[in-house]
Design an enzyme around this catalytic site. Structure first.
Site, PDB file in Angstrom:
ATOM      1  N   ASP A  71       0.837  -1.201   0.000  1.00 42.49           N
ATOM      2  CA  ASP A  71       0.000   0.000   0.000  1.00 42.49           C
ATOM      3  C   ASP A  71       0.873   1.253   0.000  1.00 42.49           C
ATOM      4  O   ASP A  71       0.364   2.366  -0.095  1.00 42.49           O
ATOM      5  CB  ASP A  71      -0.985  -0.001   1.164  1.00 42.49           C
ATOM      6  N   SER A  72       2.191   1.062   0.052  1.00 43.54           N
ATOM      7  CA  SER A  72       3.127   2.165  -0.165  1.00 43.54           C
ATOM      8  C   SER A  72       2.954   2.763  -1.555  1.00 43.54           C
ATOM      9  O   SER A  72       3.476   3.851  -1.842  1.00 43.54           O
ATOM     10  CB  SER A  72       4.567   1.682   0.020  1.00 43.54           C
ATOM     11  N   GLU A 209       9.313  -3.808  11.101  1.00 44.51           N
ATOM     12  CA  GLU A 209       9.656  -2.488  10.579  1.00 44.51           C
ATOM     13  C   GLU A 209      10.076  -1.551  11.694  1.00 44.51           C
ATOM     14  O   GLU A 209       9.388  -1.429  12.713  1.00 44.51           O
ATOM     15  CB  GLU A 209       8.483  -1.880   9.798  1.00 44.51           C
TER      16      GLU A 209
END
Length: 292
Positions: A71-72, A209
């Site tokens: 979705d980046s 992350e």
């Protein structure tokens, strides 16, 4: 060696030359079982994002075994300032393009914000869309303990799930930005619980992350499933980068954990300026570019 044949450095190893993940599968797509086997061998692997057929095909030919339709894309391609506005329809369209552009890579489709938080049943409906309409081989969703029941339902239904813990960009408003996660004893323990929870729920891998490297290493050693680091140090089983960051397409400041392996923004800019100058000066199109 025949001069017309590629050298070993130009082409990934064939399956008969070993069971390595990079280049080791040539007659089918990489699967989650291949990733599990790589973990057992201690083999590290690379994952990149991709959002279109052309770029995905380049990475597939390069031997990248896993491509994430993240979705980046919201930040990189759709003009949004965060990933939050990305819709399911957009993710289905982008994921289908990446699948069409590849032959070997395992393609993973991101579950966008609002597509799975309501209930496990909502998550299943949307994950099935990504598999049936786009053809992805797996999906990714954010959250640790809070997403465990959803992961469990999806895996029971036959949907492979990659989990995502630590910094979860869809929670940017709740987090107040993009801070490093897992600092301090309490936060570290929570991250470890999240990792165990998604593994127990059936996730085949987990993204870590923006996590301190030492903590990410401990989590990796404690899990039987692969960890995929992004800003989590070298101790993870795999690494992922957003391709526009990796290739130098991103304007302005990039995150600390990014290494730029090219400067495509400068290359494309120079090409566009040269093209425009030749059009203005009348040297393009030349005779060799003209039909008679």
């Amino acid at each position: 060696m025949n001069a017309s044949q590629p050298s070993p450095a130009q082409t990934p190893a064939k399956a008969s030359e070993g069971h390595t993940l990079y280049g080791g599968v040539t007659n089918r797509r990489v699967t989650v079982r291949d990733l599990a086997a790589a973990k057992q061998r201690g083999e590290r692997w690379a994952m990149l994002t991709a959002y279109d057929a052309l770029t995905a095909g380049v990475f597939d030919e390069a031997g990248i075994p896993v491509l994430l339709v993240g979705d980046s894309a919201g930040n990189c391609h759709l003009g949004y300032t965060t990933t939050v506005p990305v819709t399911m329809d957009e993710m289905v369209m982008l994921s289908a393009a990446v699948v069409r552009g590849t032959e070997r890579a395992l393609v993973i489709g991101d579950m966008p914000f609002g597509s799975y938080q309501e209930s496990p049943a909502q998550a299943l409906r949307n994950a099935v869309r990504l598999m049936k309409e786009a053809g992805v081989g797996a999906v990714k969703l954010e959250g640790g303990e809070r997403s465990a029941r959803t992961i469990e339902l999806l895996t029971e239904a036959g949907v492979p799930v990659m989990a995502h813990i630590g910094l979860t960009p869809q929670s940017v408003h709740a987090l107040g930005g993009y801070p490093v996660q897992g600092r301090g004893d309490e936060a570290a323990h929570k991250l470890q619980r999240d990792a165990k929870a998604v593994q127990q729920a059936g996730a085949f891998a987990v993204v870590l992350e923006a996590v301190p490297a030492e903590l990410a290493g401990h989590v990796t050693e404690s899990l039987s499933i692969p960890t995929v680091g992004i800003g989590a140090g070298a101790g993870c089983d795999a690494q992922v980068l957003v391709w526009t960051d990796m290739a130098g397409m991103t304007a302005g400041r990039v995150p600390k954990f990014v290494k730029q392996y090219a400067n495509l923004r400068a290359v494309l800019g120079d090409a566009a300026r040269e093209y425009a100058a030749e059009v203005r000066g009348g040297s393009f199109p030349a005779a060799e570019h003209t039909f008679k």
